[in-house]
Write an enzyme that holds these catalytic residues in place. Sequence first.
Site, mmCIF file in Angstrom:
data_model
loop_
_atom_site.group_PDB
_atom_site.id
_atom_site.type_symbol
_atom_site.label_atom_id
_atom_site.label_comp_id
_atom_site.label_asym_id
_atom_site.label_seq_id
_atom_site.Cartn_x
_atom_site.Cartn_y
_atom_site.Cartn_z
ATOM 1 N N VAL A 180 0.837 -1.210 0.000
ATOM 2 C CA VAL A 180 0.000 0.000 0.000
ATOM 3 C C VAL A 180 0.871 1.259 0.000
ATOM 4 O O VAL A 180 0.623 2.202 -0.780
ATOM 5 C CB VAL A 180 -0.984 0.008 1.191
ATOM 6 C CG1 VAL A 180 -1.812 1.289 1.211
ATOM 7 C CG2 VAL A 180 -1.919 -1.203 1.118
ATOM 8 N N LYS A 218 -7.275 -1.039 8.965
ATOM 9 C CA LYS A 218 -8.592 -1.316 9.593
ATOM 10 C C LYS A 218 -8.471 -1.839 11.009
ATOM 11 O O LYS A 218 -9.339 -1.620 11.839
ATOM 12 C CB LYS A 218 -9.432 -2.274 8.747
ATOM 13 C CG LYS A 218 -8.740 -3.567 8.356
ATOM 14 C CD LYS A 218 -8.270 -3.501 6.954
ATOM 15 C CE LYS A 218 -7.165 -4.499 6.703
ATOM 16 N NZ LYS A 218 -6.956 -4.767 5.308
ATOM 17 N N VAL A 222 -11.795 0.250 4.640
ATOM 18 C CA VAL A 222 -12.907 -0.638 4.275
ATOM 19 C C VAL A 222 -13.154 -0.546 2.775
ATOM 20 O O VAL A 222 -13.240 0.558 2.219
ATOM 21 C CB VAL A 222 -14.213 -0.243 5.015
ATOM 22 C CG1 VAL A 222 -15.343 -1.197 4.639
ATOM 23 C CG2 VAL A 222 -14.010 -0.214 6.517
ATOM 24 N N ASP A 279 -10.796 -9.993 9.296
ATOM 25 C CA ASP A 279 -10.661 -8.747 8.536
ATOM 26 C C ASP A 279 -12.056 -8.165 8.230
ATOM 27 O O ASP A 279 -12.311 -6.981 8.461
ATOM 28 C CB ASP A 279 -9.878 -9.035 7.240
ATOM 29 C CG ASP A 279 -9.709 -7.819 6.367
ATOM 30 O OD1 ASP A 279 -8.890 -6.952 6.710
ATOM 31 O OD2 ASP A 279 -10.410 -7.728 5.330
ATOM 32 N N LYS A 331 -13.999 -4.647 9.529
ATOM 33 C CA LYS A 331 -14.594 -3.713 8.567
ATOM 34 C C LYS A 331 -16.083 -3.480 8.859
ATOM 35 O O LYS A 331 -16.549 -2.344 8.784
ATOM 36 C CB LYS A 331 -14.386 -4.229 7.149
ATOM 37 C CG LYS A 331 -12.911 -4.149 6.705
ATOM 38 C CD LYS A 331 -12.673 -4.930 5.439
ATOM 39 C CE LYS A 331 -11.248 -4.754 4.914
ATOM 40 N NZ LYS A 331 -10.934 -5.694 3.834
HETATM 41 N N1 HSE Z 1 -6.825 -8.591 2.890
HETATM 42 C C1 HSE Z 1 -7.792 -7.589 2.615
HETATM 43 C C2 HSE Z 1 -8.792 -8.147 1.620
HETATM 44 C C3 HSE Z 1 -7.098 -6.374 2.049
HETATM 45 O O1 HSE Z 1 -8.517 -9.201 1.035
HETATM 46 O O2 HSE Z 1 -9.868 -7.586 1.449
HETATM 47 C C4 HSE Z 1 -7.981 -5.175 1.915
HETATM 48 O O3 HSE Z 1 -8.463 -4.737 3.161
#
Ligand code: HSE
Length: 400
Positions: free
Chosen positions: A12, A100, A127, A196, A200
């Site tokens: 990123v 996040k 997100v 993850d 989010k």
């Molecule tokens: N690992 C996360 C995904 C990256 O696959 O959505 C983006 O937040």
Amino acid sequence: MVNVAVLGYGTVGSGIVEVIKENQDMVNQKAAAEIDVKYILDLRDFPGDKYEHLVVHDYEQILSDDSVDIICEAMGGVEPAYTFSKNALLKGKSVCTSNKELVAVHGPELLEIARQHNCSYLFEASVGGGIPIIRPINSSLTPEKIEAVTGILNGTTNYILTKMEKEGSDYEAVLKEAQEKGYAERNPEADIEGYDACRKIAILSSLAYGSTVNYEEVYTEGITKISTKDFKYMKELGATIKLLGMSKAEGGSCYAMVAPFVLFPSHPLYSVSDVFNGILVRGNMLGDTMYYGRGAGKLPTASAVVSDVIECARNIGRSVPCFWNPEKQALSDAADVKRRFFVRVSETDKAKIEDAFGSVEVIDAGLTDETGFITEVMCEKEYKEKAAQLTVVSMLRIEE
Ligand code: HSE
């Protein structure tokens, strides 16, 4: 001149520098200022990299430089990202992040520090990768009472599920591909176990309903139990399986959960495939709105961070407002929600299944040693009582 420092020169971070440099004229024009990347902070050196001369190893150098206005935090993880972000905000430097994990844990606190120091804490990229979703909730949907948020919020798992469905691909091989493409988290457990997506949906729900949804209280299931057999049934049904993060505000309380769901073609998120994310937001006046785009990957995520950089540059000396109250949102039990369930059991005698569940719709996927069926509408507590009478192989909730 508005000076930017990028913390972390990974996927990123390097994307942020690339977006600013590649679209420099456009970025300057939209920011109404010249945006310059003055520092890149990383533990590593990058010999031969076009921007190796910007790389520094000591954060104090950035923090003590009064000409740095904006920090892009692309380090990931809670520490040292939290301390670095907090110290920047305390000095009146705005922070834009894709992190996040940090936003879910410390978002309200960092927002408050930003407010007190006339700078901004922005997290559009946290997100939905490149999809504008935080800013629409914060500025476009402000007259709405948001009733529900439902999203495919993790690109890696959507990529894996799509490949399993369309190509019958091996789970491990697809995960490796997603990692190579820069979609997956450093530890892919966060993707495949749903953590993850959980962070989010906690962030989106906190913004949507105004008070803090604690991600640790969100019921979370990942995709590790989904098999190619499940997709055989889906093919017969004309349905698909998606990992959804969802929350609904009903009667003064709210529930939130992350789990794989069965979706039929009539559902707006049915066609959201590969690394794409899709987010449905329902407002009480507006009805449904949907946001769609690349949910992971270097440039989409970086583009969202740079959109925040431009917003900060337009608001130097001011705090961009964000409606996220630190007060905790009480969550009701997602198991009370009524829905249909797709169930696979070892029993092959329909009469025995109907003794437990009443009327069911059996799906013939050509598997002889088990039965797959769809139940009537019931809440999860009821489902569990009935399922206890049979040998359940797997269960998926159906989102209508
Ligand atoms: N690992 C996360 C995904 C990256 O696959 O959505 C983006 O937040």
